[in-house]
Design an enzyme around this catalytic site. Structure first.
Site, PDB file in Angstrom:
ATOM      1  N   HIS A   1       0.902  -1.091  -0.243  1.00 15.43           N
ATOM      2  CA  HIS A   1       0.133   0.035   0.024  1.00 15.43           C
ATOM      3  C   HIS A   1       0.961   1.082   0.066  1.00 15.43           C
ATOM      4  O   HIS A   1       0.752   2.253  -0.711  1.00 15.43           O
ATOM      5  CB  HIS A   1      -0.809   0.209   1.384  1.00 15.43           C
ATOM      6  CG  HIS A   1      -1.951  -1.072   1.279  1.00 15.43           C
ATOM      7  ND1 HIS A   1      -2.136  -1.804   2.638  1.00 15.43           N
ATOM      8  CD2 HIS A   1      -2.752  -1.449   0.293  1.00 15.43           C
ATOM      9  CE1 HIS A   1      -3.075  -2.731   2.312  1.00 15.43           C
ATOM     10  NE2 HIS A   1      -3.687  -2.458   0.900  1.00 15.43           N
TER      11      HIS A   1
ATOM     12  N   LYS B   1     -17.828  -5.477   7.875  1.00  9.64           N
ATOM     13  CA  LYS B   1     -16.469  -6.307   8.119  1.00  9.64           C
ATOM     14  C   LYS B   1     -16.442  -6.053   9.585  1.00  9.64           C
ATOM     15  O   LYS B   1     -16.868  -5.051  10.333  1.00  9.64           O
ATOM     16  CB  LYS B   1     -15.494  -5.618   7.203  1.00  9.64           C
ATOM     17  CG  LYS B   1     -15.747  -6.095   5.807  1.00  9.64           C
ATOM     18  CD  LYS B   1     -14.594  -5.657   5.109  1.00  9.64           C
ATOM     19  CE  LYS B   1     -14.736  -6.558   3.469  1.00  9.64           C
ATOM     20  NZ  LYS B   1     -13.371  -6.141   2.993  1.00  9.64           N
TER      21      LYS B   1
ATOM     22  N   ARG C   1      -2.432  -6.316  -7.805  1.00  6.46           N
ATOM     23  CA  ARG C   1      -1.220  -7.299  -7.673  1.00  6.46           C
ATOM     24  C   ARG C   1      -1.034  -8.333  -8.581  1.00  6.46           C
ATOM     25  O   ARG C   1       0.058  -8.837  -9.165  1.00  6.46           O
ATOM     26  CB  ARG C   1      -1.443  -7.978  -6.160  1.00  6.46           C
ATOM     27  CG  ARG C   1      -1.243  -7.073  -5.042  1.00  6.46           C
ATOM     28  CD  ARG C   1      -1.899  -7.998  -3.853  1.00  6.46           C
ATOM     29  NE  ARG C   1      -3.200  -7.977  -3.996  1.00  6.46           N
ATOM     30  CZ  ARG C   1      -4.026  -8.599  -3.260  1.00  6.46           C
ATOM     31  NH1 ARG C   1      -3.335  -8.886  -2.098  1.00  6.46           N
ATOM     32  NH2 ARG C   1      -5.317  -8.692  -3.301  1.00  6.46           N
TER      33      ARG C   1
ATOM     34  N   SER D   1      -3.494  -7.566   2.937  1.00  4.45           N
ATOM     35  CA  SER D   1      -3.599  -7.369   4.464  1.00  4.45           C
ATOM     36  C   SER D   1      -4.172  -8.500   5.257  1.00  4.45           C
ATOM     37  O   SER D   1      -3.639  -8.971   6.308  1.00  4.45           O
ATOM     38  CB  SER D   1      -4.607  -6.346   4.658  1.00  4.45           C
ATOM     39  OG  SER D   1      -4.186  -4.936   4.138  1.00  4.45           O
TER      40      SER D   1
END
Length: 161
Positions: free
Chosen positions: A17, A41, A90, A128
């Site tokens: 990040h 979440k 990614r 993460s």
């Protein structure tokens, strides 16, 4: 002034990040790192903790601001006058879902372009959730997150045990 938004959950902020933030900050007059608030979440860090951790990591970048928002990204981008939304990629597999989201965002707010920035090769494997899993089990994360983030993660997991 060219304003860009780099949205994400950043739970936690990784070196991947941070790489995207540093590179994007060189392109835009102002970059807003925007923590997305999703009530469905269960993040490791609170919204304020995530913002504080990011602020510490980007304090060397004078044109980077840290904020958070609930709801739709395009509504937030419009309120901030952003002309770009930065999305880090990614893998090729990231591109398909991000492209779909970019098309929808463009339809709702055509003033903002979505820019895809590939993550540096050395950070391409980072996520993460993987970082949290490694840290949860006491594994090494010093090469994956800024040192202050590692310290905060270790403290969180100690409280949970």
């Amino acid at each position: 002034m060219k304003i860009a938004i780099y949205p994400g959950s950043f739970d936690p902020l990784t070196l991947g990040h941070l790489d995207i933030v540093e590179r994007s900050s060189k392109i835009f007059d102002k970059l807003i790192v925007a923590v997305m608030v999703n009530p469905h979440k269960n993040p490791l860090f609170t919204e304020e903790e995530r913002k504080d951790l990011i602020r510490e990591a980007v304090k060397h970048l004078p044109n980077v601001e840290v904020d958070s928002f609930p709801g739709l990204l395009v509504n937030y981008a419009q309120r901030k006058g952003a002309s770009a939304i930065i999305k880090g990629l990614r893998f090729v597999s990231d591109f398909e879902s991000e492209l779909q989201m970019a098309a929808l965002n463009r339809q709702m707010y055509e003033e903002a372009e979505t820019l895809f920035m590939p993550t540096s090769q050395k950070h391409s494997y980072l996520s993460s959730s993987i970082v949290k899993e490694i840290a949860r089990h006491g594994g090494p994360v010093s090469d994956l997150v800024p040192s202050h983030v590692e310290t905060a993660m270790r403290a969180k997991f100690e409280l949970m045990n």
